[in-house]
Design an enzyme around this catalytic site. Structure first.
Site, short mmCIF file in Angstrom:
data_model
loop_
_atom_site.label_atom_id
_atom_site.label_comp_id
_atom_site.label_asym_id
_atom_site.label_seq_id
_atom_site.Cartn_x
_atom_site.Cartn_y
_atom_site.Cartn_z
N LYS A 185 0.91 -1.28 0.02
CA LYS A 185 -0.05 0.04 0.03
C LYS A 185 0.93 1.27 -0.01
CE LYS A 185 -4.25 -2.18 1.29
NZ LYS A 185 -3.64 -3.75 1.38
N ASP A 186 2.00 1.13 0.46
CA ASP A 186 2.95 2.37 0.25
C ASP A 186 3.27 2.91 -1.07
OD1 ASP A 186 3.80 2.28 3.07
OD2 ASP A 186 5.10 0.68 2.94
#
Ligand code: PLP
Length: 496
Positions: free
Chosen positions: A113-114
């Site tokens: 998700k980064d």
């Protein structure tokens, strides 16, 4: 270049620009924003193979976000993909046992998700400026663990924004909790609630829909926005790494120019695999997209029967970020295979909310030929981690293992020998206990950080900074509230 506009999958609300779609998150009729068409890559794969991650990001994103200037995109990209990532390649590809693992976990929270949440804040602030919005943007998020921390890390210290994250006080793992409550940044707020994830989610949704609250915030110079995975500003950055990965395989001579590869993605909300599909539609040579599920195999069933049915038991697994029964981003695929027919899509989504299921048409099923579904149960997931480690020394996390198993199964069943790319969505250090137990041994007496040290010994991969940092970090967020107090807490943070 002509402007690419975005409309709702359900047909309501008219067309908006990319920057407006990013600010709004969800369309007014509850649908998801989709571009009028999927743009082509601006250059050959051969040319792309020479580019850095940042340059690839620019090449891909400028095709989708046409109302951003190249200058603006360059600045967003430079701010996002910098030394917050622990490797200059940003998303390296590692071969192990005949599979190419695309490592998407080198960012600040060691999960994929980064990749999107490190750029979304910059896209949002730029979008606000473009649309002459002077209010400060307040991101409200409910999290079951991973998204909250990635959003906090992304928005921390970004001027013109504040972020408030609600998590179920007793519903996240100890490491996930520690990651959130130690978050630095004057614009970050983290609150535990006495309730579960659904309570947190409902509370946040209620605030988004509250017109009085909206007025009140506006008069104090604030407006809410969402960092949810249905935001087009999260989807577009994810297309980048598939384009980049193909380029790197080409550059290394693993594949010939134009050679198709297969891609397997461990799937929950269907965002990551949809990005792979968009990359394919842009021109990346892809054979099959294999959608891998854990025991919550709604998507596996969908691909094999054409019926989406969420009426089933919710199973807690060792790959919690894929424990999901409503895959929101699937709506964008349903819209596409219905021939961009918003009316048809709206009908299915109504059935989903009323009955919890819908069945697509035969024609739509034929349009799904690029996809196939796979799944792994808990024993198969653990076995995959062990096998890959024993045969190659490479350690994968539980989510990646689900995909790795599905990829191998697909190969055996079809004899399709194309090169296989597997999206590796989390560092094994994020799920240390499950990973160590899968490899073998009982660790009940050993606490999580000590176990991370053991993992470093057996894998030869040092404990990532993200884990080292929270080992001794002070707890900065202590607020806990009742479900009924969520709005009051938000107001007190904002001094409204
Ligand atoms: C969120 C997440 C997934 C699922 O990705 P979707 O885009 O929701 O399908 C898979 N693995 C990990 C580690 C995640 O955090």
């Amino acid at each position: 270049m002509s402007e690419l506009l975005y409309g709702s999958t359900r047909g309501g609300g008219g067309k908006v620009t990319a920057s407006q779609a990013i600010l709004k998150g969800l369309a007014d009729d509850g649908g998801l924003f989709v571009p009028d068409s999927i743009p082509a890559l601006p250059m050959s794969m051969k040319a792309i193979s020479e580019l850095s991650y940042q340059e690839t990001a620019l090449a891909v994103m400028k095709q989708f976000l046409t109302d951003f200037t190249e200058e603006e995109l360059r600045s967003c990209i430079a701010n996002a993909y910098d030394d917050k990532f622990d490797t200059a390649e940003i998303a390296p590809v590692k071969e192990a046992g005949g599979i190419y693992y695309l490592e998407l976990f080198h960012g600040s929270t060691i999960a994929f998700k980064d990749m999107a949440l490190s750029i979304l804040p910059h896209l949002m602030v730029t979008a606000a400026k473009k649309n002459k919005i002077e209010n400060e943007i307040v991101i409200l998020t409910a999290t079951s663990g991973d998204t909250g921390k990635a959003a906090l890390a992304g928005f921390a210290e970004v001027p013109g924004t504040k972020i408030i994250v609600f998590y179920p006080k007793d519903g996240v793992s100890p490491i996930q909790k520690k990651q959130m409550v130690t978050q630095k940044g004057k614009n970050t707020f983290v609150v535990g609630i006495n309730g579960n994830f659904d309570d947190a989610q409902s509370g946040v949704k209620a605030m988004f829909g509250d017109k009085e609250l909206k007025k009140e915030l506006n008069s104090h110079g604030y407006q809410f926005s969402s960092a949810n995975s249905i935001n087009i500003g999260r989807l577009v950055p994810q297309v980048v790494y598939y384009v980049y990965a193909y380029g790197k395989l080409l550059q290394k001579g693993v594949i010939a120019d134009g050679e198709k590869i297969n891609v397997t993605v461990p799937t929950g909300n269907f965002g990551n695999i949809l990005a792979a599909y968009y990359a394919m539609l842009m021109g990346v040579p892809v054979g099959k997209l294999i959608c891998a599920s854990n025991e919550n195999k709604v998507l596996f069933d969908f691909f094999h029967t054409g019926v989406y049915d969420k009426n089933r038991e919710f199973i807690l697994t060792s790959s919690p970020s894929m424990d999901i029964l409503i895959s929101s981003n699937l709506e964008r695929l349903v819209y596409k295979i219905a021939g961009n027919n918003a009316g048809q899509d709206a009908l299915f989504m109504r059935e989903l909310s009323e009955k919890g299921s819908y069945k697509i048409t035969e024609e739509m099923r034929e349009a799904l030929a690029d996809f196939t579904g796979g799944f792994a149960d808990e024993a198969e997931t653990a076995e995959e981690i062990k096998t890959v480690y024993q045969q190659t020394g490479y350690v994968i996390d539980t989510h990646t293992a689900v995909a790795s198993f599905a990829a191998r199964k697909y190969r055996e069943a079809t004899k399709d020998t194309r090169k296989m790319l597997v999206a590796s969505t989390a560092s094994p250090y994020k799920f240390t206990r499950s990973v160590m137990e899968a490899i073998g041994g009982k660790y009940d007496e050993i606490e999580d950080f000590a176990l991370a040290d053991r993992l470093a010994e057996i894998s030869g991969v040092p404990v990532p900074a993200a884990v080292e940092e929270i080992r001794t970090a002070p707890i900065l967020h202590k607020t806990v509230c009742e479900i009924s107090e969520m709005q009051a807490v938000v107001k007190s943070f904002l001094a409204v």
